[in-house]
Design an enzyme around this catalytic site. Structure first.
Site: not given
Ligand code: GLA
Length: 407
Positions: A51-54, A85, A147, A179, A191, A240
């Site tokens: 998490e929060h590594t990408d 929609s 999204s 995005e 994502d 974020y």
């Molecule tokens: C959101 C962001 C992702 C990623 C996560 C945390 O989902 O869209 O790119 O950074 O938070 O892991």
């Protein structure tokens, strides 16, 4: 009718319903829509760990899940997209000509479609207009990437038939750029990548430095269960972005003494300790989370392979604690949800998933214990928080693509 991806019995019915809605649209004087209806789908995702590594060029381990966005459409020759929609109960349209982040209108769900069209064009890919109807089973605002699913389904509908399609990593990078630049959300690539590359029954080990992935088989005896806290993610966007800047500052300060460091992926424990005195305390904690989380992703891949349930439990717990204490993106609701889950016999592992500040937890649960988890959550979470939880048993599915319709 065949779908060739999940064997989910509701798939045919869902395709028929969406097709019916498209055929029932008012024709319009000169709709220009012709030819057979086509149907595309793209899944949401849940992240197992990483998490929060990408955005730090690190490792992530998401799975695409059977919560999906579907678009039924007629391609047309007009340089325009018109999309209804079902979820939002409205029709929106935009012209493909002259799309640019500067001309984006008031915020709307259609931005994710327009952003994808803009980014595909900007990357030199052809795009084609269509008239369509979109439906979704990805809950909005819950952190399951509704999204990204709209973006990846749109990328399939917009593509020119027969034109070469970039691989999943490249397509995800294009949608991510849309995005970031068009919608203005500074997300990483996870994502979109998970939605594009998903594989039934598998999680994806994605290396976000090189945009490549490998599949990791989900153990046969475990179910994937998502618990939604029902709590608002209001703080998410600004927090974020702050986290991203703190990581960038960490890289800059460490790189002053450690040549060759370009991202936190290049930093190991020893290097972090050597440089801790140069870092503001909060920055050091953010970096510590990221550096150790990459290691936990690799250990989780090994534990999944070996069926080592104790290790899975420990790794998820360590990730959650790190996100709570070092990265500070958990919440009282997420912590409560994890505490309730881990006390249920048969729950192997539980942690917050996604960006944090609300949203969902991800749980690995032994077959047969799913209902006990649901019962515990329904019985305890509401009392503890006053919020309405939701529990989804999900399956890992294939990534975005076309659903074959019988004529
Ligand atoms: C959101 C962001 C992702 C990623 C996560 C945390 O989902 O869209 O790119 O950074 O938070 O892991």
């Amino acid at each position: 009718m065949s779908d060739g991806h999940t064997g989910n019995p509701s798939t045919a019915a869902r395709a028929a319903a969406l097709r019916g809605k498209l055929e029932a649209l008012p024709a319009g004087a000169d709709s220009g829509a012709s030819g057979p209806i086509r149907l595309v789908r793209a899944p949401g995702r849940v992240n197992l760990i990483g998490e929060h590594t990408d955005y730090n060029q690190g490792l992530v381990l998401p799975a695409a899940i059977d919560r999906e966005v579907w678009i039924a459409f007629w391609p047309w020759d007009r340089s325009e997209v018109e999309l209804t929609s079902v979820e939002f109960g409205e029709t929106r349209s935009f012209s493909l000509a002259g799309l640019s982040p500067e001309t984006r209108g008031a915020r709307s769900w259609i931005d994710y479609v327009a952003a994808t069209a803009w980014a595909m064009r900007d990357a030199g890919l052809g795009v084609r207009g269509f008239r369509g109807v979109m439906d979704s089973t990805v809950p909005i605002g819950s952190g399951l990437s509704s999204s990204a699913a709209i973006e990846m389904a749109s990328s399939c509908a917009l593509a020119v038939p027969g034109a070469p399609r970039p691989d999943a990593g490249a397509m995800a990078a294009i949608a991510q750029r849309g995005e970031n630049r068009y919608v203005g959300v500074n997300c990483g690539i996870m994502d979109q990548f998970a939605s594009a590359a998903g594989r039934a029954g598998h999680a994806l080990l994605i290396d976000c430095r090189i945009n490549q992935f490998k599949t990791a088989l989900m153990p046969a005896g475990l179910s994937l269960v998502v618990c939604e806290t029902g709590s608002s993610r209001r703080l998410e966007a600004s927090a974020y972005n702050t986290r991203r800047s703190e990581c960038e500052l960490g890289v800059k300060l460490i790189a002053e003494r450690e040549p060759g460091v370009r991202s936190l992926r290049d930093v190991n424990d020893a290097m972090l300790e050597r440089n801790r005195d140069r870092l503001p305390e909060v920055v050091a904690r953010r970096c510590e989370h990221v550096v150790r989380e990459d290691g936990r992703v690799m250990d989780t891949v090994a534990a999944l392979r070996d069926g080592d349930l104790d290790a899975l439990g420990r790794l998820f717990a360590a990730s959650h604690a790190s996100l709570r204490d070092l990265y500070e993106v958990s919440s009282a609701e997420l912590d409560a949800m994890v505490d309730i889950a881990v006390a249920v016999p048969g729950v192997v592992a539980s942690r917050m998933t996604g960006a944090g500040f609300g949203g969902c937890t991800v749980n690995l649960v032994e077959h047969g214990a799913e209902e006990a988890l649901r019962d515990a959550v329904l019985a305890q979470y509401r009392n503890q928080t006053g919020l309405e939880p939701r529990v989804y048993i999900v399956a890992a599915v294939d990534g975005a693509g076309e659903v074959k319709l019988d004529a």
